[in-house]
Design an enzyme around this catalytic site. Structure first.
Site, PDB file in Angstrom:
ATOM      1  N   ASN A  23      31.968 -57.809  61.239  1.00  0.00           N
ATOM      2  CA  ASN A  23      31.484 -56.586  61.876  1.00  0.00           C
ATOM      3  C   ASN A  23      30.343 -56.814  62.851  1.00  0.00           C
ATOM      4  OD1 ASN A  23      33.509 -55.309  60.604  1.00  0.00           O
ATOM      5  ND2 ASN A  23      32.254 -54.483  58.949  1.00  0.00           N
ATOM      6  N   ARG A  92      40.001 -51.366  65.448  1.00  0.00           N
ATOM      7  CA  ARG A  92      39.093 -50.231  65.587  1.00  0.00           C
ATOM      8  C   ARG A  92      37.997 -50.557  66.585  1.00  0.00           C
ATOM      9  NH1 ARG A  92      37.364 -44.936  64.305  1.00  0.00           N
ATOM     10  NH2 ARG A  92      35.172 -44.912  63.820  1.00  0.00           N
ATOM     11  N   PRO A 122      37.256 -40.720  63.508  1.00  0.00           N
ATOM     12  CA  PRO A 122      37.034 -40.159  64.852  1.00  0.00           C
ATOM     13  C   PRO A 122      35.969 -40.964  65.597  1.00  0.00           C
ATOM     14  CG  PRO A 122      35.890 -38.858  63.225  1.00  0.00           C
ATOM     15  CD  PRO A 122      36.716 -39.852  62.463  1.00  0.00           C
ATOM     16  N   ILE A 123      35.855 -40.687  66.890  1.00  0.00           N
ATOM     17  CA  ILE A 123      34.798 -41.351  67.669  1.00  0.00           C
ATOM     18  C   ILE A 123      33.939 -40.300  68.377  1.00  0.00           C
ATOM     19  CG2 ILE A 123      36.000 -43.561  67.995  1.00  0.00           C
ATOM     20  CD1 ILE A 123      36.862 -42.596  70.767  1.00  0.00           C
ATOM     21  N   ASP A 124      33.868 -39.102  67.772  1.00  0.00           N
ATOM     22  CA  ASP A 124      33.127 -37.993  68.414  1.00  0.00           C
ATOM     23  C   ASP A 124      31.651 -38.325  68.623  1.00  0.00           C
ATOM     24  OD1 ASP A 124      33.316 -37.845  65.497  1.00  0.00           O
ATOM     25  OD2 ASP A 124      31.950 -36.155  65.680  1.00  0.00           O
ATOM     26  N   ASP A 306      32.051 -51.208  52.163  1.00  0.00           N
ATOM     27  CA  ASP A 306      33.076 -52.256  52.289  1.00  0.00           C
ATOM     28  C   ASP A 306      33.197 -53.110  51.030  1.00  0.00           C
ATOM     29  OD1 ASP A 306      32.325 -52.866  55.809  1.00  0.00           O
ATOM     30  OD2 ASP A 306      33.431 -51.275  54.795  1.00  0.00           O
ATOM     31  N   ILE A 328      31.298 -42.715  52.309  1.00  0.00           N
ATOM     32  CA  ILE A 328      31.354 -42.986  53.746  1.00  0.00           C
ATOM     33  C   ILE A 328      32.711 -42.652  54.344  1.00  0.00           C
ATOM     34  CG2 ILE A 328      31.080 -44.780  55.525  1.00  0.00           C
ATOM     35  CD1 ILE A 328      28.462 -44.157  54.023  1.00  0.00           C
ATOM     36  N   ARG A 399      42.757 -59.956  58.565  1.00  0.00           N
ATOM     37  CA  ARG A 399      41.920 -59.481  59.669  1.00  0.00           C
ATOM     38  C   ARG A 399      40.452 -59.790  59.411  1.00  0.00           C
ATOM     39  NH1 ARG A 399      41.951 -53.620  59.979  1.00  0.00           N
ATOM     40  NH2 ARG A 399      40.109 -54.217  61.140  1.00  0.00           N
TER      41      ARG A 399
END
Ligand code: EPZ
Length: 422
Positions: A23, A92, A122-124, A306, A328, A399
């Site tokens: 990340n 993502r 979402p990516i608001d 995570d 989360i 991944r």
């Protein structure tokens, strides 16, 4: 189709070298585009998300070469172009190209990013931050294409409704070369954000406060090549420590920063699990009488979401009833049905609350990974279970966990990949 086959129940001993944080790497790699010329990123994890980012950058004319875990990125001949839907959907974190291309070119065209099934994702908050900086955003409902334009990008004070990791990083990217000062309030404090701000500052940015809830960015005009090392992956480390708490005999993770997983180590203490820290090494062994506890996932430095799914496997081996709350993501319990198929006793109150009764012996089964960390939890369960476990949909897992099979074989696991790559 490739599957993971495990013959479980083996005691695991020895060392697992932890790789660079996924990340962090998925933001550092695109961030190299800020500088004209050659940048170098070391300790990059060998994961498929890395390769997905490379394919997006190559589509923009960027030259990328790798030597071991060192990546060289040359953006001298890059061009700003639409990032196709297929490439946008590879991961993502493709949304980071929005902030970077806006900073460099004041223009970006791409599609809603892909990712796991753990929630609407979402990516608001990202878009609201961009608009505060003066970006015009058009979104085609049909094709999910985003076109972002900014006549001029002007610094602003932005308060995040939620301390979103992605929004914090993406707004930091867009603000890096805006005119004037941007202040992000209620910023996410995850350690990866410090790693990314360090890289931007090494390239000439002026960012203060990364790792706190208020980040101040003074926009700059020029950025220049630099190098950075990816911080250790605290989630990979936590996953293997959880495994060691059940099946380990002096199982050591090395190359970690213990300060990044304090929340997990504190839970180990509450559960009566012995571990010892020696610099960048943490050693853990199975404990017979594991105490049941309660887990609530929170933003950093709280217990990391995570690691909730891997932790739920450890809770099945604790004596008593544990309560696990995910705060989360809205759909991060898809692995539970498979744990119950293996003999666990987990009652789902809803998609975010589980009651875990232990200790329950686990037995092998045929199961499916549903997302990255849920898949990792199933690998842990397979290594704990007596008998054979076959896991499908393993692309999710590959991944985010570099050299998973090799690292586990090295400490005594009977694990392999079977079947054909599709
Ligand atoms: C990052 O995702 C990580 N991914 C996630 O790790 C991690 O779970 C998450 O941060 C929280 O720590 C990467 O860094 C690539 P968020 P991100 O924005 O940035 C809501 C893994 O397993 N939200 O902090 O997408 C969102 O729906 C992955 O390695 C909005 O509502 O997470 C979620 O409920 C999974 N609007 C919550 O915030 C937004 O604009 C957390 O999201 C953005 C987010």
């Amino acid at each position: 189709m490739e599957q993971i086959k495990i013959n479980g129940g083996k005691i695991l001993s020895g060392e697992i070298k932890i790789g660079g944080a996924k990340n962090s790497a998925v933001a550092l790699i695109p961030a190299a585009l800020f500088a004209e010329g050659q940048t170098e990123i070391s300790n990059v994890p060998n994961i498929t998300d890395r390769d997905a980012l490379f394919s997006i950058m190559r589509s923009l004319g960027v030259d990328i070469s790798m030597k071991g875990s060192v990546v060289n990125i040359d953006s001298s001949h890059m061009k700003n172009a639409e990032i196709s839907e297929e490439l946008s959907n590879k991961l993502r974190a493709s949304y980071y190209f929005m902030g970077i291309l806006l900073a460099k070119y004041r223009h970006a065209e791409m599609y809603f990013p892909g990712g796991c099934s753990i929630g609407a994702r979402p990516i608001d908050l990202h878009l609201k931050g961009f608009e505060a900086l003066g970006v015009n955003i058009s979104h085609d409902e049909e094709s999910h294409k985003y076109t972002l334009d900014a006549q001029n990008l002007k610094g602003a004070k932005i308060h995040l409704d939620f301390a979103s990791v992605g929004a914090t990083i993406n707004i930091m990217f867009a603000a890096t070369m805006a005119e004037g000062t941007t202040i992000i309030e209620n910023a996410a404090k995850e350690t990866e954000i410090i790693n990314i701000a360090d890289f931007l500052n090494a390239m000439g940015a002026d960012i203060k406060g990364a790792g706190t809830s208020t980040i101040t960015i003074n926009g700059v005009k020029e950025m220049h090549p630099a190098s950075i090392s990816v911080i250790p992956d605290r989630i990979e480390a936590g996953t293997y420590l959880i495994l060691g708490a059940i099946m380990g005999k002096d199982l050591t993770v090395c190359g970690v920063n213990p300060d990044h997983i304090t929340a997990v180590l504190n839970k180990f203490k509450d559960m009566g699990i012995d571990y010892r820290i020696d610099g960048d090494r943490i050693t853990v062994s199975r404990t017979d009488n594991i105490k049941a506890i309660n887990i609530t996932t929170l933003v950093y430095p709280g217990f990391p979401t995570d690691l909730g799914q891997p932790m739920s496997v450890l809770l099945t081996q604790a004596n008593g009833t544990s309560y696990f709350e995910e705060t989360i993501w809205e759909n991060r319990m898809q692995h539970v049905a498979y744990l119950n198929k293996m003999g666990a006793n987990i009652e789902l109150k809803d998609n975010c609350h589980a009651v875990i009764k232990g200790a329950t012996p686990l037995h092998g089964a045929e199961i499916n990974a549903t997302d990255l960390r849920g898949g990792a939890a199933l690998v842990v369960a397979g290594l704990v279970a007596d008998g054979q476990t076959i896991i499908s949909n393993i692309d999710y897992i590959l991944r985010g966990y570099e050299n998973l099979i090799k690292k586990l074989k090295n400490v005594g696991a009977d694990i392999q990949i079977i079947g054909e790559k599709e």
